[in-house]
Design a protein around this motif. Structure first.
Motif, PDB file in Angstrom:
ATOM      1  N   GLY A 690       0.798  -1.228   0.000  1.00  0.00           N
ATOM      2  CA  GLY A 690       0.000   0.000   0.000  1.00  0.00           C
ATOM      3  C   GLY A 690       0.822   1.265   0.000  1.00  0.00           C
ATOM      4  N   PHE A 691       2.138   1.135  -0.143  1.00  0.00           N
ATOM      5  CA  PHE A 691       3.004   2.305  -0.212  1.00  0.00           C
ATOM      6  C   PHE A 691       4.167   1.980  -1.138  1.00  0.00           C
ATOM      7  N   SER A 692       4.844   3.015  -1.581  1.00  0.00           N
ATOM      8  CA  SER A 692       6.011   2.841  -2.430  1.00  0.00           C
ATOM      9  C   SER A 692       7.251   3.274  -1.674  1.00  0.00           C
ATOM     10  N   GLY A 693       8.283   2.445  -1.719  1.00  0.00           N
ATOM     11  CA  GLY A 693       9.526   2.794  -1.037  1.00  0.00           C
ATOM     12  C   GLY A 693      10.569   1.723  -1.217  1.00  0.00           C
ATOM     13  N   THR A 694      11.806   2.061  -0.860  1.00  0.00           N
ATOM     14  CA  THR A 694      12.918   1.132  -1.001  1.00  0.00           C
ATOM     15  C   THR A 694      13.809   1.186   0.235  1.00  0.00           C
TER      16      THR A 694
END
Length: 720
Positions: A690-694
């Motif tokens: 439900g989120f974008s990230g690295t």
């Protein structure tokens, strides 16, 4: 879909923070730069004194202190083995003590401000602790915002009663109580004040920078510095002061004089040293930690805030001042537990520990096993001794940390290291089967005794409880896996069979249709308790044994009865024991700061990712007051209640459990888990979070560590 789940879904889709009653300025919602933040970003808002339930603390690798209600004062100063009784540095202007009107916590300092009554004099103070020595830096700035010159008589009380306590420290830090046991040392110069302890090798010295005192009034046990000032309109003055601690008057006075002479330089060095420490925690091959944490890149402002504030909160308790260990992460402070490493609290950030400082974690575990964890609940780093009685969670949390250390590092040889007359594997077996000693006639499950050995303040959570019996199932299954790896197949199979049988008995404690669990008291009396600890511990230890209906009911119970708009309750407010269990960490009006991330982890593991993410984002707002600590409490019974850091019930401003938030982001949201041979086995990799990230730079394996990255996106996780 119920109201809370609907709100969670809306929050997940929009990523817009809802309004929250706050004591300070509104939460910042603008995206911040990617990568490791600066100290200026890791700070709270200005909070009025009336809105605080506990006053902020400031820390360094040498110790910590809490600021006082007075604009300049500090108390509970602790530079192990030195500890302060009472307070010091009270500020008075024109004969009136000046209390702070507002406070701001920052990672490297605490700021306070006030306006002198009846004047246009604006006063600002900052307190910092040096990273390389036991020294406090005080900065006082006064500005005349009026149209007329101001005549000011300023006084600072110099009454530091600090004692050298080299023995065993427990929860209560030993602190001197009698000013008569201290004397003013007269041989340290006209502009330096030294107070010496008559009962120990300890002295504390004050020295000044910039505008020197016009006079220093001295008495038998303390002193006071005085200034007479004329401040023109639109102008101001600055006074710097240091408080140094040493074993002799000459030692403390020399340190104070030297640092005061270069006050601005050393004041700036504190922020630079903090930034170096923080950035080192995310840098492979750094000189301060034996490992490193991954760097989080994301446009999810709340997640980023939670992650880095969690790490900063933990690093506030890193100490490099003990002879027993080169590096330690004490459990709490500054008021109490300032030298202790509790088995329980350290467990709450196990993955973080194994990534950041695996060599430290390994040494710590060996020390604990040699202490005998069935005779204590913590290690005092001041003396190296074990303190406290056996605590019911000891076996589970120490086993879990050993298991996590080996999985993250791949150090399988650790199982065979000699310890306590056997090997680490022998100790794992002892812990996994310790529950057998606690089984009483008439019930196949372990009885853990009275509430004092469990949640302390919830009288009904006693004897046979679901959480620890589920933990016994998990330990036996993990032991079975380790035994299989070492070739002990017969023992491994026996442990697995016993775990399967015990799991069935644990499920008998579940109350169908409710989402919560029974305890069993003497006489086979079943007593239901609506507490979060059963929810997340049973899911962590026995998720595969639960039916889909049980998981659904458990999540619904937590959603409707424990989660609030800005935090959570540890115990449901409608639990019969709630009126007599009102402590902020385990009761109905708040929660221990590890309970939200543990709850988030459990929600994810049973498939409620939107609810978990929405809850994590809500937890970012509590950091507008300052770092995470021992607990936060709700100010009213409403689900929309504001939340504050707790002091009531003996709660500490700082607690190492604050690292649990970053831990759950790494371990659960980015799925960073490992099999028994140290290989990455991502948690639910095909599920979109439900989120974008690295996460970049995840360290796995030792001694030849590999670094890898995980990206979270619309199709789930991608390992690079």
């Amino acid at each position: 879909m119920n109201r809370r789940a609907f709100l969670g879904l809306i929050g997940l889709l929009s990523a817009v923070p809802a309004a929250v009653p706050a004591a300070g300025s509104p939460p910042q919602s603008d995206p911040q730069p990617d990568g490791v933040p600066q100290a200026s970003e890791l700070s709270g808002d200005w909070i009025s004194f009336a809105d605080l339930h506990t006053l902020p603390s400031v820390n360094s690798p040498k110790g910590g202190c809490q600021v006082g209600a007075n604009l300049l004062s500090i108390e509970a100063l602790t530079f192990p083995p030195f500890s302060q009784g009472g307070g010091t540095a009270g500020l008075s202007i024109n004969g009136t003590p000046i209390n702070a009107a507002a406070y701001r916590w920052c990672a490297h300092e605490v700021l306070r401000r006030a306006v002198v009554p009846g004047t246009m004099l604006h006063c600002d103070t900052a307190v910092r602790l040096c990273h390389d020595c036991p020294l406090v830096l005080f900065s006082l700035r006064m500005h005349n915002a009026g149209n007329l010159a101001q005549t000011v008589h300023l006084e600072i009380a110099l009454d530091a009663y600090i004692r050298n306590e080299p023995g065993v420290w427990s929860w209560w830090v030993p602190r001197p109580a009698k000013a008569a046991e201290f004397k003013l040392n007269a041989s340290t110069g006209t502009q330096t004040v030294t107070i010496e302890d008559a009962r120990s090798a300890s002295a504390a010295s004050f020295a000044f920078s910039g505008l020197a005192p016009r006079r220093i009034n001295r008495s038998e046990h303390s002193a006071a510095a005085h200034w007479n000032l004329l401040i023109p309109p639109a102008q101001g003055v600055h006074i710097g002061m240091v408080l140094a601690v040493g074993e002799t008057p000459a030692q403390s006075a020399a340190l104070a004089t030297r640092r005061a002479a270069a006050f601005e330089l050393h004041f700036a060095e504190v922020q630079a040293a903090w930034q170096q420490q923080f950035e080192s925690a995310f840098t492979p091959g750094n000189k301060l930690f034996s490992g490193n944490l991954p760097v989080l890149h994301t446009t999810d402002v709340e997640m980023r805030r939670v992650y880095y504030m969690s790490v900063a909160s933990l690093l506030a308790l890193q100490r490099r001042c003990f002879s027993t260990a080169q590096n330690a992460y004490v459990t709490g402070g500054p008021q109490c537990a300032a030298s202790l490493m509790y088995f329980w609290d350290t467990f709450t950030w196990s993955t973080l520990h194994a990534l950041l400082d695996p060599e430290n974690m390994k040494k710590m575990l060996l020390r604990w096993l040699n202490l005998n964890i069935h005779n204590c609940y913590a290690q005092d780093m001041n003396s190296g001794a074990g303190v406290g009685p056996w605590y019911s969670f000891n076996d589970y949390v120490v086993f879990y940390q050993i298991d996590t250390y080996i999985r993250v590092t791949g150090d399988i040889a650790f199982l065979h290291m000699p310890v306590a007359g056997g090997t680490v594997l022998d100790q794992l077996e002892k812990m996994a089967f310790w529950w057998r000693r606690l089984v009483k006639p008439g019930c196949p499950l372990a009885d853990y005794g009275l509430a004092d050995n469990l949640l302390e303040c919830v009288p009904t959570y006693a004897h046979v409880v679901a959480s620890l019996n589920a933990a016994n199932v998990w330990m036996m299954r993990q032991l079975s896996a380790w035994l299989h790896m070492t070739g002990a197949r017969h023992q491994a199979d026996a442990a697995a069979r016993e775990a399967e049988k015990l799991a069935g008995h644990v499920k008998d404690l579940y109350i169908p249709g409710t989402g919560y669990w029974n305890t069993i008291h003497p006489g086979e009396r079943k007593v239901p308790v609506r507490h979060c600890i059963d929810f997340f511990t049973v899911i962590a230890c026995m998720n595969r044994d639960l039916s889909p209906l049980m998981r659904h009911q458990m999540a619904e119970f937590v959603d409707l009865h424990l989660l609030t708009d800005h935090w959570m309750r540890a115990l449901a407010i409608d639990d019969p024991a709630a009126p007599v269990s009102n402590r902020p960490d385990h009761g109905p009006m708040g929660a221990y700061d590890a309970w939200p991330p543990f709850t988030i982890d459990a929600l994810c593991r049973i498939g409620h990712w939107p609810m978990a993410l929405a809850f994590l984002r809500r937890c970012a707002r509590t950091t507008r007051e300052g770092c995470y600590g021992q607990s936060h409490e709700l100010l009213t019974t409403s689900d929309n209640s504001p939340v504050r850091k707790a002091h009531r019930g003996g709660q500490m401003y700082n607690c190492s459990c604050s690292g649990a938030f970053a831990d759950v982001i790494i371990r659960t949201f980015f799925g960073v888990e490992f099999d028994h041979e140290g290989r990455p086995t991502p948690l639910s990799p095909s599920v979109a979070r439900g989120f974008s990230g690295t996460l970049i730079g995840i360290r796995a394996g030792t001694p030849n560590a590999r670094h890898w990255s995980v990206h979270s996106g619309a199709s789930g996780l991608k390992i690079e």
